[in-house]
Design an enzyme around this catalytic site. Structure first.
Site, mmCIF file in Angstrom:
data_model
loop_
_atom_site.group_PDB
_atom_site.id
_atom_site.type_symbol
_atom_site.label_atom_id
_atom_site.label_comp_id
_atom_site.label_asym_id
_atom_site.label_seq_id
_atom_site.Cartn_x
_atom_site.Cartn_y
_atom_site.Cartn_z
ATOM 1 C CB CYS A 88 -10.299 -6.144 -44.679
ATOM 2 S SG CYS A 88 -9.411 -4.657 -44.252
ATOM 3 N NE ARG A 91 -15.446 -9.335 -42.262
ATOM 4 C CZ ARG A 91 -14.907 -10.282 -41.476
ATOM 5 N NH1 ARG A 91 -15.666 -11.262 -41.047
ATOM 6 N NH2 ARG A 91 -13.646 -10.239 -41.133
ATOM 7 C CD1 TRP A 118 -13.562 -0.034 -41.637
ATOM 8 C CD2 TRP A 118 -11.996 -0.871 -40.279
ATOM 9 N NE1 TRP A 118 -13.729 0.551 -40.394
ATOM 10 C CE2 TRP A 118 -12.781 0.064 -39.546
ATOM 11 C CE3 TRP A 118 -10.973 -1.514 -39.621
ATOM 12 C CZ2 TRP A 118 -12.552 0.362 -38.202
ATOM 13 C CZ3 TRP A 118 -10.738 -1.231 -38.277
ATOM 14 C CH2 TRP A 118 -11.513 -0.299 -37.586
ATOM 15 C CG ASN A 139 -9.034 -9.366 -44.303
ATOM 16 O OD1 ASN A 139 -9.067 -8.503 -45.168
ATOM 17 N ND2 ASN A 139 -10.068 -10.149 -44.017
ATOM 18 N N GLY A 140 -5.375 -7.792 -42.137
ATOM 19 C CA GLY A 140 -4.355 -7.803 -41.098
ATOM 20 C C GLY A 140 -3.360 -6.672 -41.312
ATOM 21 C CD GLU A 170 -23.235 -3.415 -24.118
ATOM 22 O OE1 GLU A 170 -22.021 -3.183 -24.009
ATOM 23 O OE2 GLU A 170 -23.778 -3.715 -25.197
ATOM 24 C CE LYS A 183 -24.757 -2.743 -28.290
ATOM 25 N NZ LYS A 183 -23.509 -2.847 -27.692
ATOM 26 C CD GLU A 202 -21.753 -0.245 -30.366
ATOM 27 O OE1 GLU A 202 -20.844 -0.592 -31.130
ATOM 28 O OE2 GLU A 202 -22.179 -0.977 -29.467
ATOM 29 C CG HIS A 233 -16.799 10.166 -5.292
ATOM 30 N ND1 HIS A 233 -16.349 10.553 -4.038
ATOM 31 C CD2 HIS A 233 -17.621 9.111 -5.077
ATOM 32 C CE1 HIS A 233 -16.848 9.747 -3.121
ATOM 33 N NE2 HIS A 233 -17.618 8.850 -3.710
ATOM 34 C CE LYS A 286 -21.328 -8.451 -34.786
ATOM 35 N NZ LYS A 286 -22.100 -7.859 -33.669
HETATM 36 C C1 AGP Z 1 -20.281 -4.162 -29.428
HETATM 37 O O1 AGP Z 1 -21.507 -3.409 -29.586
HETATM 38 C C2 AGP Z 1 -19.160 -3.466 -30.119
HETATM 39 N N1 AGP Z 1 -19.437 -3.418 -31.520
HETATM 40 C C3 AGP Z 1 -17.773 -3.950 -29.785
HETATM 41 O O2 AGP Z 1 -17.467 -3.341 -28.562
HETATM 42 C C4 AGP Z 1 -17.545 -5.471 -29.600
HETATM 43 O O3 AGP Z 1 -18.242 -5.928 -28.463
HETATM 44 C C5 AGP Z 1 -16.043 -5.705 -29.354
HETATM 45 O O4 AGP Z 1 -15.348 -5.277 -30.498
HETATM 46 C C6 AGP Z 1 -15.685 -7.163 -29.048
HETATM 47 O O5 AGP Z 1 -16.024 -7.965 -30.150
HETATM 48 P P1 AGP Z 1 -16.024 -9.577 -29.930
HETATM 49 O O6 AGP Z 1 -17.091 -9.877 -28.936
HETATM 50 O O7 AGP Z 1 -16.308 -10.127 -31.295
HETATM 51 O O8 AGP Z 1 -14.656 -9.959 -29.425
#
Ligand code: AGP
Length: 605
Positions: A2, A27, A70, A96-97, A479, A483, A486, A502, A600
């Site tokens: 949010c 965001r 959100w 927010n929260g 990673e 990517k 997501e 395995h 984000k």
């Molecule tokens: C990264 O591509 C993701 N969007 C997500 O995993 C992100 O890395 C994770 O939420 C941690 O965020 P931060 O680095 O702001 O703590």
């Protein structure tokens, strides 16, 4: 996550609130709304344009609050959108929260005759303030009493019809800043929302309450003790975060990698001493000398950066290191031995799980440092010390340049810790020199991005993908799979190459391709045999390997990267995977920068 904006001053609040909300769109959100003093409250589902279309031209007030939501409690809808208010429309709040005890409060208030119109936890805030106003308290005191009732994480901004020349904000676990300009104040959950208006910012801390308005501003605690929060000057301008001609922020941010690395190491390399200088940990350098073990905590990509950092620290400094997910560390029985260093990795510096992991570590006496990108963020301020990434604002939800800068900072930190221990001058010089040469090598990778695009176009139709690697590139396989998942919504799985046999290899078919990271390093031969196992089962393969390495006997889909010291190879090998995921997402016509369901900065649990 949010987004919160607020304004009180001498100009019409409506365009300022809408402009601020648009700056926060990245965001992630599903609804939005504004309240303007003396005019009213407008809310809408979907994008900010929908909200703007509903605001009558005559809306013109000099104070107001706005929000992008959100959904966490209650589905995306107008009645669940913020601002939330009491039934009389006297108090308006954006939040927010998560208010953890909202059910009990709404139950009590319902028994007192209040009626609720939303499924949100936020609505109880407005009703509580109205309750205390009805008890005869003034606006500020009513908000203070409300804050004493609620539990959980919040960043809130409150407006009251009775007090049109004041806005009140409070912060506990969710970021909130106040922007200052001549006779006007701006409120935001993220500084980027107010940079067009001011660069003078007050970062509120947890527990801070602030009143802003015609009488100036005052920051105080629940006990009504004034606190002195200094005014910081922001040195980056949201305008520079524009796409610079690229189709998406994500591609722009990948292409920034060489500059990002230069910024991450600027002024920090001591080549002649084979070491590094990290100003943010200078004050604790003697404490670091006596550290006996390290715990790295992070979430998502930051966690995978931690897995690389662990190997760097163990290799260069010989300190036993473990890596924990923030969301696990904070709830498990974490054993913190004396002389433990906890390193929190976070681009936003606001990830709730990582922040609470830091707080748990501090409760157990650990020395904590942050590897954080967002200046002045909560994790940066709550850790004992830290090293900023200096990657600049990262707008795209998928982390790319920040991830790369996290790896560079880990390399710098591991070198620093190593040179306090057994790492020799020569070995230190070699690493530091190699770090200095990274930008040029990354530019060579970026110049071959069209080759990567061609491969991505050939593979973007698949529904499943393996990413495999070993040692330093096992976390990069993880990673790379994140990517792809997501932003292209392709199911992808990162797997230690040695693990395939395995069980996971049962999935290999001609419809289940694999991206294999097979650099000319200490595990190259092992990787090649893993690829042969896949070939034998007719699994399509893309191989990432080093320049002048012939793997044509295994596949024609090959990505080549420059030779580099094995310890630093993840900094290079991740970039083709970022590009691969990007081009797959574009080929699928998806919203690369704002993938569905994602935010984000995950400031809720
Ligand atoms: C990264 O591509 C993701 N969007 C997500 O995993 C992100 O890395 C994770 O939420 C941690 O965020 P931060 O680095 O702001 O703590």
């Amino acid at each position: 996550m949010c987004g919160i904006v607020g304004y009180i001053g001498k100009n019409n609040a409506v365009p300022i609130l809408l402009d601020g909300l648009r700056s926060l769109e990245y965001r992630g959100y599903d609804s939005a709304g504004v309240y303007v003093q003396g005019v009213g409250c407008i809310k809408s589902v979907g994008v900010i344009d929908n909200l703007e279309a509903k605001i009558p031209n005559e809306y013109n007030g000099v104070a107001g609050i706005g929000h992008t939501r959100w959904a966490t409690h209650g589905e995306p809808s107008e009645h669940n959108a913020h601002p939330q208010s009491d039934e009389s429309g006297r108090v308006f709040v954006v939040h927010n929260g998560i208010i953890e005890n909202y059910r009990e409060i709404s139950q009590l208030l319902t028994e007192e005759g209040h009626t609720f119109s939303s499924e949100t936890d936020t609505e109880v805030i407005a009703h509580l303030v109205e309750k205390f106003l009805n008890d005869g308290k003034n606006f500020k005191d009513a908000v203070v009493e409300m804050l004493k009732c609620i539990k959980g994480a919040y960043g809130i901004a409150v407006a009251c019809k009775d007090k049109p020349d004041e806005l009140i904000v409070a912060r506990m676990g969710s970021p909130l800043v106040i922007g200052l300009s001549l006779d006007e104040y701006f409120i935001a959950s993220d500084p980027s929302a107010l940079l067009r208006h001011t660069r003078d910012i007050i970062y509120l801390n947890d527990g801070d309450i602030a009143v802003v308005g015609s009488a100036g501003h005052r920051v105080f605690t629940l006990k009504e003790e004034n606190v002195d929060r200094k005014i910081s000057r922001i040195d980056w301008d949201f305008e520079t975060v524009k796409k610079d001609g690229y189709a998406h922020f994500m591609l722009k941010e990948i292409m920034e990698a060489p500059t990002v690395i230069e910024n991450s190491m600027r002024g920090r390399l001591l080549v002649e001493q084979g070491s590094v200088k990290l100003g943010g940990i200078q004050d604790i350098s003697e404490d670091l000398r006596s550290i006996k073990n390290v715990v790295i905590v992070g979430c998502g990509s930051a966690y995978y950066a931690g897995l690389v950092g662990r190997m760097m620290i163990e290799e260069l400094a010989g300190i036993p290191t473990v890596v924990e997910l923030g969301s696990e560390f904070r709830y498990k029985k974490s054993v913190i031995e004396p002389r433990t260093l906890v390193i929190a990795v976070s681009q936003s510096g606001e990830t709730a799980d990582t922040l609470e992991a830091v707080r748990e570590a501090k409760r157990k006496g650990a020395l904590t440092i942050g590897i954080v990108n967002t200046i002045g963020s909560t994790i940066a301020r709550e850790t004992n010390a830290g090293v900023y990434n200096h990657a600049g604002p990262e707008v795209s939800v998928a982390s790319t340049k920040a991830f790369i800068s996290q790896l560079v900072v880990f390399a710098l930190l591991a070198t620093f810790l190593g040179r306090q221990r057994d790492l020799s001058l020569m070995a230190g010089k070699q690493i530091v020199t190699e770090i200095a040469n990274l930008p040029e090598k990354i530019m060579r990778i970026l110049s071959s991005r069209e080759d990567i695009k061609e491969i991505a176009l050939r593979f973007s139709h698949y529904q499943n993908f393996f990413f495999i690697g070993r040692k330093y590139n096992y976390p990069i396989a993880m990673e790379g799979s994140l990517k792809l998942k997501e932003i292209s919504y392709i199911h992808a799985e990162g797997c230690g190459a040695g693990e395939l046999k395995h069980g996971s290899i049962a999935l290999i078919t001609p419809d289940f391709p694999t991206m294999a990271i097979c650099l000319q390093d200490s595990v190259y031969e092992k990787m090649i045999s893993n690829v042969q196992e896949i070939n034998a089962r007719k699994g399509p393969i893309v191989i990432m390997t080093s320049e002048d390495t012939d793997v044509s006997f295994l596949t024609s889909d090959v990505i080549r990267i420059p030779h580099v010291h094995e310890i630093l190879s993840p900094i290079l090998s991740v970039i083709p995977l970022q590009l691969f995921a990007y081009y797959c997402s574009v080929a699928r016509g998806l919203d690369v920068d704002r993938p569905r369901n994602l935010a984000k900065s995950v400031t809720v649990e």
